[in-house]
Design an enzyme around this catalytic site. Structure first.
Site, PDB file in Angstrom:
ATOM      1  N   SER A 443       0.844  -1.200   0.000  1.00 39.04           N
ATOM      2  CA  SER A 443       0.000   0.000   0.000  1.00 39.04           C
ATOM      3  C   SER A 443       0.879   1.251   0.000  1.00 39.04           C
ATOM      4  CB  SER A 443      -0.953  -0.051   1.203  1.00 39.04           C
ATOM      5  OG  SER A 443      -1.889   0.992   1.161  1.00 39.04           O
ATOM      6  N   ASP A 495      -8.787  -4.286  -6.585  1.00 42.82           N
ATOM      7  CA  ASP A 495      -8.195  -3.416  -5.561  1.00 42.82           C
ATOM      8  C   ASP A 495      -8.209  -1.958  -6.010  1.00 42.82           C
ATOM      9  OD1 ASP A 495      -6.712  -2.172  -3.620  1.00 42.82           O
ATOM     10  OD2 ASP A 495      -4.980  -3.492  -3.780  1.00 42.82           O
TER      11      ASP A 495
END
Length: 672
Positions: A443, A495
């Site tokens: 991330s 995602d």
């Protein structure tokens, strides 16, 4: 849409948002009215006690008042069901009905107070009647308190500034006045957002970096929401429609878009090797999150496993700095990576805005010095994420266009300075000089790892980076192409983070406006159908029908509201579906790092992946495949590190068991 104007100000609620609240209140009021009527009919003969006449009058007036409220709420609910999101005309009487409904709260409050006073005086009547009055008073005040809370929630701090211009229109202001008004509203909006962010992050220390991040984040939000008059339910309806539209397009295009080919053995071998590396180094990226992720992944046994480490005294084999529960963090790192105490050089859980936790360890299995940068796990990290302006990346390379995400760039610079200035990397390579440098992160940590690898490449030419679910809006196209030789990114399914950038958010906003403008169904039907579709699936072809061709001009107009009118006056604004997205110098288009491996789920495993084990395929993907945000129930869960780790476990084991399958991972589906 637009937000309603009541009492001379705009509110963050639309006239078609009152169907569900109205239905809920209607059910409560009808049941309440039936209960009071039953109470009165069953006990009216027992009200000949002292004060009984007052209680009898109280119940009769209360039933009349409830009947009036029920009729008013029914009218509000029926009117709110009319029209569409972009056609509020059939709901023009809503403001009058709301004024009536709000006015009815005053006699309700008076009557509830009188009921409380009479009961407090100790009326000597049937206990059932007295208890009924007490329940009535309690319910009345609960409804009044809930209404006050709702008013606070839908209060728009800018409503007083925006409402006066709703009826003026562009013809009443010249370009100079409209420009001044727009600048004034934008300044006010930035101030409001900054106040909100400061309240949300009230526990964060106020240093220079934090203050800059507050201002940067506030400006991002005010800029993004400055040209529309969307209320939250409009966005929810738009996302529901967009999800069904995307699924419909994918289903219709799938037969024509599937391209099967047998890639060269070198390409397939490269994919297998990089998948194995990703599977290995993802353990380090997950370990950087410390004990919270470990307990989340092992809810039954995790606490027992690291409990002893939490109570253990520190050793001098490694540096462990910053944060709380350091030994718990380190215990989880040991269990996640499988390394020994002596394998760790430095572990930092120091966490501030633009300053990320990280660890440095020796990986003897892969003969590498691993630097793992933690992803988003605190409000400080969120502020780093949202500092989305671009700045020039200070690196030694031949790339001319070196723009990068400011917040992530500064976070990477902090880790770089710690590694170099504090001699952490020198210490690691003095122990294992033949090892290579590998930088990993998930991330936000993945984006920082990519930038950090680029900064270190001049000193460590053999550096490799594995960025798991990194943000799309990281750096320029030139840096994206430059990084393909030493950075591999891994993305799972839909995602949202690897598709998230300011440019993509602008595109998402325009697509939401476009699909909402096409829809001729009322909002409550869109939300009900969307909820059913998200929970249980269905046929995406059952989309709400579209407007006639003559109404296509709606697509070229900003949606209602004063801020939208202001942007309409600006010659730079265009809402055409064919117009390119505006590229602000502060927010230019940015791209993800390196080559990208995309893991895609094969078959169905339930709407949320909880019904059966999922199987995944892997393929190399171009960054353009992540240029649009895809809507779906897994767009957030696919970003979770534990889900990504399970997907990697599945795809690596499946490919290892199917070495004789030539078509493994070769299907490519492009979805518009």
């Amino acid at each position: 849409m637009p937000g309603m104007v009541l009492f001379g100000r705009r509110w963050a609620i639309a006239s078609d948002d009152l169907v569900f609240p109205g239905f809920f209140e209607l059910v409560v009021r009808v049941l309440w009215w039936i209960g009071i009527l039953t109470l009165y009919l069953m006990h009216r003969g027992k009200l000949d006690c002292a004060g009984g006449a007052l209680l009898s009058s109280y119940l009769i007036v209360l039933m009349i008042l409830l009947a009036v409220v029920i009729c008013t709420v029914s009218a509000i609910m029926c009117v709110s069901m009319r029209g569409t999101i972009c056609n509020p005309g059939p709901r023009k009487s809503m403001s009058k009905l709301l004024y009536i409904r709000l006015a009815l709260f005053f006699p309700e409050m008076v009557w509830a107070s009188l009921g409380a006073a009479w009961v407090a005086d100790g009326v000597q009547c049937d206990r059932t009647v007295v208890n009924g009055i007490i329940a009535t008073v309690v319910v009345s005040w609960i409804i009044i308190a809930a209404t006050v809370v709702s008013i606070i929630i839908v209060f728009d701090p800018l409503g007083g500034k925006m409402a006066p211009y709703s009826s003026a229109g562009p013809s009443h202001l010249d370009s100079h006045d409209s420009s001044q008004l727009l600048n004034g509203l934008k300044t006010a909006a930035t101030s409001v957002w900054e106040t909100r962010i400061k309240l949300l992050c009230c526990c964060i220390g106020k240093d220079d970096h934090t203050r800059v991040a507050f201002s940067s984040t506030a400006e991002l939000f005010s800029t993004y929401f400055s040209d529309t008059d969307l209320v939250p339910s409009d966005i929810a309806a738009g996302l529901a429609l967009l999800h069904q539209q995307q699924d419909n397009i994918r289903n219709n295009q799938e037969p024509a878009q599937v391209v099967c080919h047998a890639p060269g053995s070198s390409q397939e071998a490269d994919l297998d090797a990089e998948l194995e590396n990703c599977h290995h180094y993802m353990q380090f990226a997950a370990a950087a999150y410390g004990w919270p992720l470990y307990i989340y992944r092992n809810p039954l046994t995790g606490l027992c496993r690291i409990g002893g480490d939490c109570c253990r005294s520190r050793t001098t084999d490694y540096d462990l700095v910053g944060g709380d529960q350091l030994n718990c963090h380190f215990g989880s790192i040991l269990h996640t990576t499988g390394l020994q105490y002596r394998d760790f050089i430095h572990v930092s859980f120091h966490d501030k805005v633009y300053e990320l936790p990280f660890l440095v360890a020796l990986d003897h299995r892969k003969e590498s010095v691993v630097v793992a940068v933690r992803g988003t796990m605190s409000l400080q990290d969120v502020l780093t994420d949202l500092s989305a302006e671009s700045e020039v990346l200070d690196v030694e390379c031949e790339v001319q266009d070196r723009l990068a995400h400011k917040g992530i760039s500064q976070a990477a610079r902090y880790v770089y300075q710690r590694l170099i200035n504090d001699g952490i990397l020198s210490q690691a390579f003095s122990i294992a000089p033949e090892y290579r440098l590998v930088i990993v992160g998930h991330s936000l940590g993945g984006g920082a790892a990519a930038l950090l690898a680029t900064m270190l490449r001049a000193a460590y030419p053999q550096v490799r980076c594995y960025a798991f679910s990194p943000p799309r809006g990281l750096w320029s196209k030139a840096l994206q192409e430059y990084s393909q030789s030493f950075i591999v990114s891994l993305v799972l399914g839909k995602d949202v983070i690897p598709r998230l950038s300011v440019t993509n958010l602008e595109d998402l906003k325009r697509r939401i406006l476009r699909v909402v403008a096409h829809c001729n169904k009322p909002k409550y039907k869109i939300l009900l159908h969307g909820l059913w579709y998200e929970l249980f699936g269905g046929n995406p072809n059952n989309l709400p029908t579209e407007l006639d061709g003559g109404d296509q001009e709606v697509l070229t107009q900003p949606l209602l509201g004063e801020q939208s009118l202001l942007t309409r006056w600006s010659p730079a604004y265009s809402f055409s579906s064919d117009s390119p997205l505006d590229s602000s110098p502060k927010y230019p288009p940015l791209y993800p790092p390196g080559r990208i491996i995309h893991l895609q789920e094969e078959g169905a495993s339930g709407r949320f992946g909880c019904c059966s084990a999922a199987h995944y395929s892997a393929k190399w993907s171009h960054e353009a495949e992540f240029s649009k945000i895809l809507i779906g129930p897994k767009m957030l869960t696919d970003h979770m590190p534990d889900i990504l780790m399970r997907a990697l476990d599945s795809v690596v084991s499946d490919r290892a068991a199917c070495v004789s399958c030539p078509a493994q991972g070769v299907s490519s589906v492009d979805v518009a």
